[in-house]
Design an enzyme around this catalytic site. Structure first.
Site, PDB file in Angstrom:
ATOM      1  N   LYS A  39       0.855  -1.196   0.000  1.00 26.13           N
ATOM      2  CA  LYS A  39       0.000   0.000   0.000  1.00 26.13           C
ATOM      3  C   LYS A  39       0.891   1.245   0.000  1.00 26.13           C
ATOM      4  CE  LYS A  39      -3.879   1.920   2.632  1.00 26.13           C
ATOM      5  NZ  LYS A  39      -3.336   3.201   2.970  1.00 26.13           N
ATOM      6  N   LYS A 229      -2.095  -2.833   8.088  1.00 29.05           N
ATOM      7  CA  LYS A 229      -1.248  -1.650   8.314  1.00 29.05           C
ATOM      8  C   LYS A 229       0.014  -1.992   9.113  1.00 29.05           C
ATOM      9  CE  LYS A 229      -2.473   2.092   7.543  1.00 29.05           C
ATOM     10  NZ  LYS A 229      -3.476   3.136   7.589  1.00 29.05           N
TER      11      LYS A 229
HETATM   12  S1  IVH Z   1      -7.488  -0.417  -3.586  1.00 29.10           S
HETATM   13  C1  IVH Z   1     -11.512   0.246  -2.267  1.00 29.10           C
HETATM   14  N1  IVH Z   1      -4.952  -0.885  -3.815  1.00 29.10           N
HETATM   15  O1  IVH Z   1      -5.080   3.113   0.006  1.00 29.10           O
HETATM   16  C2  IVH Z   1     -10.499   1.259  -2.268  1.00 29.10           C
HETATM   17  N2  IVH Z   1      -5.599   1.067  -2.625  1.00 29.10           N
HETATM   18  O2  IVH Z   1      -7.180   3.261   2.238  1.00 29.10           O
HETATM   19  C3  IVH Z   1      -9.644   0.991  -3.418  1.00 29.10           C
HETATM   20  N3  IVH Z   1      -3.731   2.431  -1.832  1.00 29.10           N
HETATM   21  O3  IVH Z   1      -7.324   5.492  -1.193  1.00 29.10           O
HETATM   22  C4  IVH Z   1      -8.279   0.987  -2.996  1.00 29.10           C
HETATM   23  N4  IVH Z   1      -2.144   1.146  -2.628  1.00 29.10           N
HETATM   24  O4  IVH Z   1      -4.915   5.696  -1.864  1.00 29.10           O
HETATM   25  C5  IVH Z   1      -5.878  -0.049  -3.310  1.00 29.10           C
HETATM   26  N5  IVH Z   1      -2.751  -1.440  -4.141  1.00 29.10           N
HETATM   27  C6  IVH Z   1      -3.657  -0.611  -3.649  1.00 29.10           C
HETATM   28  C7  IVH Z   1      -3.321   0.555  -2.950  1.00 29.10           C
HETATM   29  C8  IVH Z   1      -4.327   1.374  -2.448  1.00 29.10           C
HETATM   30  C9  IVH Z   1      -2.409   2.249  -1.974  1.00 29.10           C
HETATM   31  C10 IVH Z   1      -4.356   3.544  -1.099  1.00 29.10           C
HETATM   32  C11 IVH Z   1      -5.355   4.346  -1.923  1.00 29.10           C
HETATM   33  C12 IVH Z   1      -6.630   4.279  -1.187  1.00 29.10           C
HETATM   34  C13 IVH Z   1      -6.207   3.908   0.185  1.00 29.10           C
HETATM   35  C14 IVH Z   1      -7.294   3.143   0.868  1.00 29.10           C
END
Ligand code: IVH
Length: 595
Positions: A39, A229
């Site tokens: 993430k 996290k």
């Molecule tokens: S999927 C359903 N995939 O994390 C929401 N998010 O807390 C779709 N993020 O706003 C998110 N890497 O900014 C997804 N591989 C990843 C991600 C990712 C970073 C961030 C993104 C999102 C937040 C969610």
């Protein structure tokens, strides 16, 4: 755009898998296939493509309605502007993260607290030319509205993204079962400090799109994904070097320079190792893989060493026995504990050691001392390096013509500094004594001494009279403080400093405390940040006018003075106890003063 639910440990992941199996009515023993994606801690963006052309780019905004940042996003090289592939859907909203890599952030770190803030700031620039100057990158990981996507799994989609020319995360994986998720998490957590980008956890997504569809969303988060996290107060990193910092009292503090790592949103690159004994006890070495803790506002520190990761050629750290000023350091013997101190010091040389002098200058201009507006630690460092200041008197003899020509300075900023310095030429004896930074003489002791001496002249001539033991009559001053004061006056450099400052400053005699002042029988407590007045100054104003200060809200408190961002709990208890709540102006009015 949705957000993600969080998991913090294995138990949360087991529950997540259980809930999914329940929802889908699948046997509990079934292990789900996940797309596992680091993430990245950046800013999410949504890129809308029509017939293979990037037409509109949105930032997350409030989650419902994004902000149109098309022109800024077009400056990012990682974002393909046209895609020619028969499989590329007619319409698709590609989601991903805009970020700055750690190497590029190095050049921006004076302006922003972390890479995420830097990315967010540059994406919001009004002029795309300004965005272009910042090396923003984009990693794609998901999609929103689309027409014509013919794929069955998230991992296939990630592969396609890569083929279409998007960057995807090289650490993305397909894994089955919670055990494997945990193993991967541990592995990535250890590698975190070596990655090019900042990550704050790992995202797990049910790989199969049909299952995702059946699972749907709860509130504003999908049921089919969760973010595992990293701890908000601990992280693993590597010690690149161990530096010895010399403090104001001569203490040698070892500081580990670590590979920068994000702990709870703050990029940490220094961690204290406390003292020589701590290094010995934990056998901490350069090159070690360590766990660093950053809790609350306390300085980050090295919690433990992973000895299993130590290389054969690693060497024990030898603590320097000399201060950089050339003097042999010592460990003092504590008469009370009958033990030698854990701390090694450059013996109490004060301004004679130029490293200590620099720290003493920082103390001299600090909030509770001279409180010179805009004269922070960085300016002291800079002016010290440029030989503009070496001793306190230099601060009041600055060459502003020279300063205005320095890098980052100009006429206006030099004039502002002159104004701030001149404004502080008048000072109370109490603050003056405190600002000298005599060891063991803090705010309270400085106050006791100033009341005893009454005037700067009497204080200055103490060394001539040589009657140090008379100070024992002051309630609160003991042998330790007297030895330290004697040591201070025994050095010619300090006597010169006092004489020079006497010529440059107006050090005021102690005001006789008024037992019948306007604040008589009234108690006060301050919460929040006040404007242009320190807590210490408020305290002395209250005491000069016969009031008292207390440290907590209780029935006995008469007034709670609130500044900016007051502690909510204090305000609420004050309201509940009917304590009068006043602001800074109202307080100053009580004294017939205005701010
Ligand atoms: S999927 C359903 N995939 O994390 C929401 N998010 O807390 C779709 N993020 O706003 C998110 N890497 O900014 C997804 N591989 C990843 C991600 C990712 C970073 C961030 C993104 C999102 C937040 C969610």
């Amino acid at each position: 755009m949705l957000s993600l639910a969080n998991a913090f440990d294995e138990k949360d992941l087991v529950n997540f898998e259980k809930k999914i199996n329940n929802f889908l009515n699948i046997n509990d023993e079934h292990h789900i296939e996940y797309s596992v994606e680091p993430k990245i801690d950046g800013i999410s963006a949504s890129l809308i493509y029509e017939k293979g052309k990037f037409v509109t780019g949105l930032s997350r905004g409030d989650g419902k309605e994004g902000e149109d940042i098309t022109l800024n996003l077009k400056t990012i090289n990682d974002i393909p502007k046209t895609i020619k592939d028969k499989d590329f859907p007619d319409t698709i909203d590609i989601r991903g993260e805009v970020y700055i890599n750690n190497f590029d952030f190095e050049k921006l770190k004076d302006k922003f607290a972390n890479p995420r803030n830097a990315a967010s700031g540059s994406l919001r620039q009004k002029n795309p030319e300004d965005t272009k100057k910042i090396p923003l990158r984009f990693i794609a990981y998901s999609f929103g509205h689309q027409k014509g996507l013919k794929l069955e799994t998230q991992t296939d989609f990630l592969e396609k993204l890569h083929m279409w020319g998007f960057k995807t995360n090289p650490l993305n994986k397909k894994l089955i079962g919670v055990n494997n998720l945990i193993k991967n998490y541990d592995k990535i957590e250890k590698k975190r400090a070596d990655l090019e980008f900042d990550i704050d956890g790992i995202v797990y997504k049910i790989n199969n799109f049909q299952l995702q569809k059946r699972l749907g969303n709860v509130a504003n988060a999908p049921r089919w994904a969760i973010a595992h996290k990293f701890s908000a107060n601990k992280a693993i990193s590597e010690i690149k070097d161990i530096e010895i910092q010399i403090g104001r009292t001569g203490a040698l503090t070892p500081v580990a320079k670590i590979k920068p790592i994000n702990i709870g949103g703050v990029l940490v690159s220094n961690a204290t190792l406390h003292n020589e004994d701590e290094i010995l006890r934990k056998d901490i070495r350069v090159g070690d893989i360590v766990t660093v803790e950053r809790a609350g506002d306390v300085i980050p520190h090295v919690l433990s060493v992973d000895v299993s990761k130590r290389k054969n050629k690693s060497k024990k750290f030898t603590f320097p026995k000399k201060c950089p000023c050339g003097y042999e350091t010592i460990k003092e013997f504590n008469k009370v504990t009958k033990k030698f101190d854990a701390v090694r010091r450059c013996p109490d040389r004060g301004f004679e050691c130029d490293r200590i002098a620099k720290e003493k200058l920082k103390h001299f201009v600090s909030k509770e001392a001279f409180n010179i507006d805009g004269f922070g630690k960085k300016i002291v460092e800079n002016f010290w390096k440029l030989n503009l200041i070496k001793l306190p008197q230099d601060i009041f003899k600055l060459d502003y013509d020279k300063i205005q020509k320095l890098d980052g300075w100009g006429k206006l900023s030099a004039e502002n500094l002159r104004y701030s310095v001149d404004e502080k030429r008048q000072i109370s004896l109490e603050r003056f004594i405190y600002s000298l930074g005599i060891r063991h003489i803090g705010l309270e002791n400085a106050k006791l001494l100033s009341r005893y001496f009454g005037s700067f002249l009497k204080f200055k001539t103490l060394s001539k009279k040589n009657n140090y033991n008379d100070l024992l009559n002051i309630d609160g001053i003991g042998e330790t403080q007297i030895i330290s004061i004697k040591n201070f006056f025994s050095k010619n450099i300090n006597l010169t400093i006092l004489n020079e400052l006497d010529k440059l400053l107006d050090i005021q005699n102690v005001k006789v405390i008024n037992n019948n002042g306007v604040l008589r029988d009234k108690s006060f407590l301050v919460t929040g940040k006040l404007n242009n007045i320190s807590r210490a100054e408020v305290k002395s104003l209250i005491e000069e006018n016969s009031g008292t200060t207390v440290s907590s809200v209780s029935k006995k408190l008469d007034y709670l003075i609130t500044g900016e961002k007051p502690t909510k709990r204090k305000v609420e208890s004050a309201k509940a106890l009917n304590v009068k709540i006043i602001n800074q102006d109202e307080f100053l009015k009580m004294l017939n003063k205005t701010s």
